[in-house]
Design an enzyme around this catalytic site. Structure first.
Site, mmCIF file in Angstrom:
data_model
loop_
_atom_site.group_PDB
_atom_site.id
_atom_site.type_symbol
_atom_site.label_atom_id
_atom_site.label_comp_id
_atom_site.label_asym_id
_atom_site.label_seq_id
_atom_site.Cartn_x
_atom_site.Cartn_y
_atom_site.Cartn_z
ATOM 1 C CB SER A 1 -0.906 0.003 1.234
ATOM 2 O OG SER A 1 -1.586 1.234 1.360
ATOM 3 C CE1 TYR B 1 -7.057 3.215 -1.251
ATOM 4 C CE2 TYR B 1 -4.930 3.739 -0.264
ATOM 5 C CZ TYR B 1 -6.081 2.971 -0.298
ATOM 6 O OH TYR B 1 -6.256 1.964 0.607
ATOM 7 C CB THR C 1 -7.062 0.940 -4.199
ATOM 8 O OG1 THR C 1 -6.158 -0.158 -4.165
ATOM 9 C CG2 THR C 1 -8.255 0.634 -3.302
ATOM 10 C CE LYS D 1 -7.757 -4.366 -2.906
ATOM 11 N NZ LYS D 1 -8.750 -3.604 -2.110
ATOM 12 C CG HIS E 1 -11.420 -0.623 0.683
ATOM 13 N ND1 HIS E 1 -10.694 0.029 -0.276
ATOM 14 C CD2 HIS E 1 -10.715 -0.470 1.827
ATOM 15 C CE1 HIS E 1 -9.612 0.567 0.261
ATOM 16 N NE2 HIS E 1 -9.602 0.276 1.542
#
Length: 439
Positions: free
Chosen positions: A107, A129, A155, A253, A277
C-alpha cells in the site's frame, strides 16, 4: 504457548489478545452496520463442495500466475497499511510472501518504504489511490518503478463511509509523550506488543513514507487520508491516464459491476480485483464471492480476474477459483498472523491456506487448481449477484448488450448441480451476534 496455530480464526484470537484494542479495532474495521464484512466471510459457507470418493490424484499442481508473476498457489498479499501491528510491518509480510512463493501487494499508505519491501520480495506490486496532483502521482510511480515494483494496483473502492455501530477505534495522529500517557491504559494490558517495540528502541511509526514528497517529510497517516479525501474522484479517462503513465502490468481494484468491468477493459487494464474494500466501502454491498461469477464471465477472457474479500480458508480459495478467479488476495488473514507471530505468523497463515486448497483440489478429484469449476461446488439458488448488467457501457464486450448476454450465460452456468439446488432465504444476524462471532 505454542506459536504455531492451526486456523486463521485462532490467529485472530491471538491477535486480539496481543494488540491494543485501538489497533485491533482498526484491523477489524468495517463500516456502518458491518453487514458487508459479515457477508464477505459468511457467503463462502453457503457454497458446498461436491467431492469424489475415489480416483483422486496423488499429486496436485497449485501453481498459477497473475500479471506475469508466478504464484506457487493462487493467493496474493492484498495491500494494507499495517501501522502499529508489528515492528517489522510490511517487510515481515513481504519476506513471508517471498518464502512461500507469492506476490506482495504494498500500500502507498504502508508503514515501510517501497525500497525495503521490494528488496525483501522482488515480486511486489505497488498500490496507489487517486490522491494528490498528477505530478505527485507520477513522482510516486517513478519511485516505485525505480525501486523495482513489477506492477501497479489502482484502488478506487472506497467512498469514505463514516461511522460504525460498534464505534470506531481511537487512533492518534502521532506518538508523543502526551499521547503515550493518554493511551497507557490501552497499551499496558498488552505487554508483549509493547515489548516488541521497546526491544527495537522505537515506537510505532504512524506516517506514510511512500507518500513523502522529494525533499519533504512523510505525511502522517491522517494527513495522507485528508489529502485523499480532498482529491476529486477519478474519471475513466483518469484511470486510462494512470495506466498509460505506469506503462506496465496494471490492476484496477474495487470492481463489483459488470459495466465497470467492461469499462476497465476499455481502459487497458491487465487485471481487475473484485473487491468491496474488505467491507469498508458502502455497507450492504454484496459479498465479493457473490459478484465474482458475473464479472469473470464478462471479462475473464480478456483480463485476469482476482477476488479480494472474506478469504479465511483454503477451501475459500478453491471456491473462488472454481467460480472464475485467477487468484485471491488476502488482507485481514495475514494481518492476524503478523500480529500473532510476526513473519512466522504470516507464513503460518499462508501454509494453512495452501493446505486447505490442496485438500479441496484432492477431494474434487483434480490434478491441477486450473481444473476447478462450478461442477465441483454446490451453489444454492439465488446465491450470485449481478450488478450493472443493465447499464450502458462503451466498447468492451459490447456495452449493455454484452452485459445482458453475460447475465444469461452466468445464470445458465452457475449452479450446475440442479439436484442439489435449494431455495434459501438469507437472514441477517443481529449485529451483536455477528460481532461476537467475527471477533
Amino acid at each position: 504457548m505454542n506459536p504455531w496455530f492451526e486456523t486463521v480464526a485462532e490467529a485472530q484470537r491471538r491477535a486480539k489478545k496481543r494488540l491494543p484494542s485501538s489497533v485491533y479495532g482498526a484491523l477489524v474495521a468495517g463500516s456502518e452496520r458491518g453487514l458487508t464484512i459479515e457477508d464477505n466471510i459468511g457467503a463462502f459457507s453457503e457454497i458446498g463442495f461436491a467431492p469424489h470418493v475415489a480416483g483422486h490424484k496423488p499429486a496436485r499442481d497449485l501453481s498459477t500466475s497473475v500479471m506475469g508473476l508466478p504464484l506457487s498457489f493462487p493467493v496474493m498479499i492484498s495491500p494494507t497499511g499495517v501501522q502499529a501491528v508489528h515492528p517489522d510491518g510490511e517487510v515481515a509480510v513481504s519476506r513471508a510472501a517471498a518464502n512461500r512463493g507469492i506476490t506482495m501487494g504494498l500500500s502507498s499508505f504502508a508503514s515501510k518504504p517501497v525500497e525495503e519491501v521490494v528488496e525483501a520480495n522482488p515480486n511486489t506490486l505497488f498500490q496507489m489511490y487517486w490522491t494528490g496532483t498528477r505530478d505527485a502521482m507520477i513522482q510516486r510511480m517513478d519511485r516505485a518503478r525505480k525501486a523495482g515494483a513489477k506492477g501497479l494496483i489502482a484502488t478506487l473502492d472506497w467512498s469514505f463511509s463514516n461511522g460504525r455501530d460498534w464505534g470506531s477505534p481511537s487512533i492518534p495522529e502521532k506518538l508523543d509523550l502526551k499521547t503515550m500517557v493518554n493511551f497507557a491504559p490501552n497499551v499496558l494490558p498488552h505487554p508483549a506488543w509493547l515489548l516488541a517495540y521497546l526491544k527495537r528502541r522505537e515506537l510505532p511509526d504512524l506516517t506514510a513514507p511512500n507518500l513523502q514528497p522529494p525533499g519533504g517529510v512523510a505525511p502522517t497517516f491522517f494527513g495522507a487520508y485528508y489529502e485523499w479525501m480532498q482529491t476529486p474522484p477519478p474519471t475513466w479517462d483518469d484511470v486510462a491516464w494512470l495506466r498509460e503513465e505506469w506503462g506496465g502490468p496494471f490492476m484496477l481494484k474495487g470492481v463489483t459491476r459488470v459495466d465497470d468491468a467492461l469499462r476497465a477493459v476499455d481502459a487497458g487494464v491487465t487485471a481487475i480485483s473484485v473487491s468491496n474494500h474488505g467491507g469498508n466501502n458502502l455497507d450492504t454491498t454484496p459479498a465479493t464471492i457473490r459478484m465474482l461469477p458475473s464479472v469473470a464471465e464478462a471479462v475473464g477472457s480478456q483480463v485476469e480476474v482476482v477476488l479480494d474479500g472474506g478469504v479465511r480458508r483454503g477451501g475459500d480459495v478453491a471456491k473462488a477459483v472454481a467460480l472464475g478467479a485467477r487468484a485471491v488476495m488476502i488482507g485481514r488473514a495475514y494481518l492476524w498472523g503478523l500480529a500473532a507471530n510476526g513473519q512466522a505468523g504470516v507464513e503460518n497463515v499462508l501454509d494453512i491456506l495452501r493446505g486447505g486448497l490442496d485438500s479441496a483440489v484432492l477431494g474434487t478429484g483434480h490434478a491441477s487448481v486450473h481444473e476447478l469449476g462450478p461442477d465441483d461446488l454446490v451453489i444454492p439458488a439465488g446465491f450470485t449477484r449481478t450488478l450493472g448488467a443493465g447499464s450502458s457501457s462503451t466498447g468492451g464486450a459490447g456495452g449493455a448488450a454484452g452485459a445482458q448476454a453475460v447475465v444469461a450465460t452466468a445464470s445458465a452456468a452457475a449452479p450446475a448441480r440442479t439436484a442439489a439446488k435449494t431455495t434459501r432465504t438469507r437472514t441477517v444476524k443481529p449485529l451483536a451476534k455477528a460481532e461476537a462471532e467475527k471477533k
